[in-house]
Design an enzyme around this catalytic site. Structure first.
Site, PDB file in Angstrom:
ATOM      1  N   PHE A 133       0.861  -1.185   0.000  1.00  0.00           N
ATOM      2  CA  PHE A 133       0.000   0.000   0.000  1.00  0.00           C
ATOM      3  C   PHE A 133       0.893   1.229   0.000  1.00  0.00           C
ATOM      4  CE2 PHE A 133      -2.386   3.468   1.964  1.00  0.00           C
ATOM      5  CZ  PHE A 133      -3.515   3.465   1.168  1.00  0.00           C
ATOM      6  N   ASP A 218       9.209   2.707   1.509  1.00  0.00           N
ATOM      7  CA  ASP A 218       8.016   3.405   1.973  1.00  0.00           C
ATOM      8  C   ASP A 218       7.898   3.138   3.472  1.00  0.00           C
ATOM      9  OD1 ASP A 218       5.540   4.276   2.726  1.00  0.00           O
ATOM     10  OD2 ASP A 218       4.473   3.480   0.992  1.00  0.00           O
ATOM     11  N   LYS A 247       2.593   9.877   8.187  1.00  0.00           N
ATOM     12  CA  LYS A 247       1.942   9.401   9.403  1.00  0.00           C
ATOM     13  C   LYS A 247       2.557   9.938  10.704  1.00  0.00           C
ATOM     14  CE  LYS A 247      -0.888   5.660   7.718  1.00  0.00           C
ATOM     15  NZ  LYS A 247      -0.591   5.135   6.401  1.00  0.00           N
TER      16      LYS A 247
HETATM   17  C1  LIG Z   1      -0.792   5.406   4.984  1.00  0.00           C
HETATM   18  C2  LIG Z   1       0.241   4.976   4.016  1.00  0.00           C
HETATM   19  C3  LIG Z   1       0.480   5.696   2.825  1.00  0.00           C
HETATM   20  C4  LIG Z   1      -0.389   6.851   2.379  1.00  0.00           C
HETATM   21  O1  LIG Z   1      -0.368   7.918   3.246  1.00  0.00           O
HETATM   22  P1  LIG Z   1      -1.451   9.081   3.085  1.00  0.00           P
HETATM   23  O2  LIG Z   1      -1.008  10.112   4.064  1.00  0.00           O
HETATM   24  O3  LIG Z   1      -2.786   8.479   3.386  1.00  0.00           O
HETATM   25  O4  LIG Z   1      -1.374   9.552   1.682  1.00  0.00           O
HETATM   26  C5  LIG Z   1       1.517   5.299   2.022  1.00  0.00           C
HETATM   27  N1  LIG Z   1       2.290   4.245   2.355  1.00  0.00           N
HETATM   28  C6  LIG Z   1       2.092   3.544   3.479  1.00  0.00           C
HETATM   29  C7  LIG Z   1       3.005   2.407   3.799  1.00  0.00           C
HETATM   30  C8  LIG Z   1       1.054   3.869   4.342  1.00  0.00           C
HETATM   31  O5  LIG Z   1       0.830   3.141   5.433  1.00  0.00           O
END
Ligand SMILES: *Cc1c(COP(=O)(O)O)cnc(C)c1O
Length: 394
Positions: A133, A218, A247
């Site tokens: 994700f 990520d 986050k």
């Molecule tokens: C939450 C998340 C995102 C996206 O972040 P947003 O602030 O919602 O755009 C991308 N990568 C990972 C691993 C995430 O957990």
């Protein structure tokens, strides 16, 4: 114009629970009815320092009285301070600040493509992983793939080659002359809290070196102290080229960041990228205080100690309820419980006992407590889980 009689005023893209919160303090939340909850969701790993952390409140209010926004037309001291601090504590040599995780990953994708463009040979393709994700923009849903994220949004962005998570041979096989980078979550979050084997991450680093690829991590969810290290890659001893953060970075204030080495970022010259809100002084002042707190002596050691207590307790619950608690996985304070009962029902029962968690893929219940959680809160969480697993055991 009269309102449509049935269509909700909020675009109905979420399945919201019927709970609303009025107030928070540390690991606690109070709903509008006055009920108290132990918050092991932390706004999906966002409230890294819990709710209403006194230092963050002080920094935010002080900045709010001084200055809110000026734009990237000018130097922004709060942004410079945050970037200096991130560089001091990580692999990074340069930082781009944006507003969300998806934007941080977008910046990473653009930086990787420009890197190869600047070297005179475009290598736009990026290897990504099943179960990933990376956010909800078109590029990031294209990168992660999967019907659930992409159906009806075609045409998607070209250039992503997806392989099974953890399969080094599949990565090797997917690398072609146009491949320029590998993009991976060191611990998959939404996919169900699946940590990559440290040996796999080291294998990826070696593979990237062999083929001249950039390794993009990520760490939007697993970064910022969540694993007991400031960034998750530290445990594997792997130096990334680019890292996406968001986050926990703002502790609840919206902010994202892309960290990179100077070499990886070589293509990002003036005019190639930007963001109106990125570098906003309010966000940067708060994020700087978050990073300062996480990197203060002893803080991450405390996170590792709490994590050890949580994992030890979960191992006992697993032994006690082997039919219901099928698997405990995760690193640090990023934990996934794979249960027999549907995860949403487990989460609902926990909520009924006053504890918040987050469902994830693969029928996993995620535990993502604020990093300021104390031993008594870990004990309470384990007791609550025990009650729910007892309820669910015939
Ligand atoms: C939450 C998340 C995102 C996206 O972040 P947003 O602030 O919602 O755009 C991308 N990568 C990972 C691993 C995430 O957990």
């Amino acid at each position: 114009m009269p309102r449509h009689p049935d269509f909700p005023v909020l675009l109905p893209v979420y399945n919201r629970l019927e709970v609303a919160f009025a107030r928070g303090e540390g690991v606690w939340l109070w709903d509008t009815e006055g009920r108290r909850y132990l918050d092991f969701a932390a706004g999906i790993a966002v409230d890294a320092l819990g709710h209403a952390h006194p230092r963050l409140v002080e920094v935010l209010c002080a900045q709010a009285r001084r200055l809110w926004h000026v734009s990237n037309l000018y130097r922004i001291p709060e942004l410079e301070r945050l970037a200096e601090r991130l560089v001091a504590h990580t692999f990074a040599e340069t930082v781009f600040v944006c507003n969300s995780g998806a934007e941080a990953v977008e910046a990473a994708i653009k930086t990787a493509r420009r890197h190869h463009h600047a070297r005179g040979r475009p290598r736009p393709r990026i290897v990504t992983f099943e179960g990933a994700f990376h956010g909800r923009t078109l590029a990031t849903v294209s990168a992660a793939g999967g019907e659930r994220l992409t159906a009806g949004f075609e045409p998607l962005l070209e250039g992503f080659d997806r392989v099974p998570f953890g399969d080094l041979a599949a990565v090797e096989a997917a690398v072609g002359p146009d491949t320029g980078a590998v993009l991976i979550e060191p611990v998959q979050g939404e996919g169900g809290v699946r940590p990559a084997d440290p040996a796999f991450l080291r294998g990826l680093r070696a593979l990237c070196d062999r083929h001249g690829l950039l390794l993009i991590l990520d760490e939007v969810q697993c970064g910022m102290g969540r694993t007991g290290h400031l960034l998750a890659y530290e445990a594997a001893g792997v130096r990334p080229d680019i890292v996406a953060l968001a986050k926990g970075l703002g502790g609840g204030f919206p902010i994202g960041a892309m960290l990179a080495t100077a070499e990886a970022a070589a293509g990002m010259t003036p005019g190639t990228h930007g963001s109106t809100f990125g570098g906003n002084p309010l966000a940067c002042a708060v994020a700087d205080a978050v990073v300062e707190t996480l990197t203060a002596p002893g803080f991450l050691k405390g996170v590792r100690a709490r994590a050890a207590e949580l994992h030890a307790g979960l191992a006992r619950l697993r032994a006690r309820y082997p039919e219901e608690l099928l698997e405990v996985r995760g690193v640090g304070l990023m934990v996934g419980l794979r249960t027999r009962t549907p995860n949403t029902e487990v989460a609902a029962r926990l909520r009924a006992w006053g504890m918040l968690t987050v469902p994830a893929g693969d029928n996993v219940v995620r535990l993502l407590p604020p990093l300021v959680v104390e031993p008594e809160h870990i004990r309470l969480a384990l007791d609550t889980l025990d009650k729910v697993f007892a309820e669910l055991t015939p």
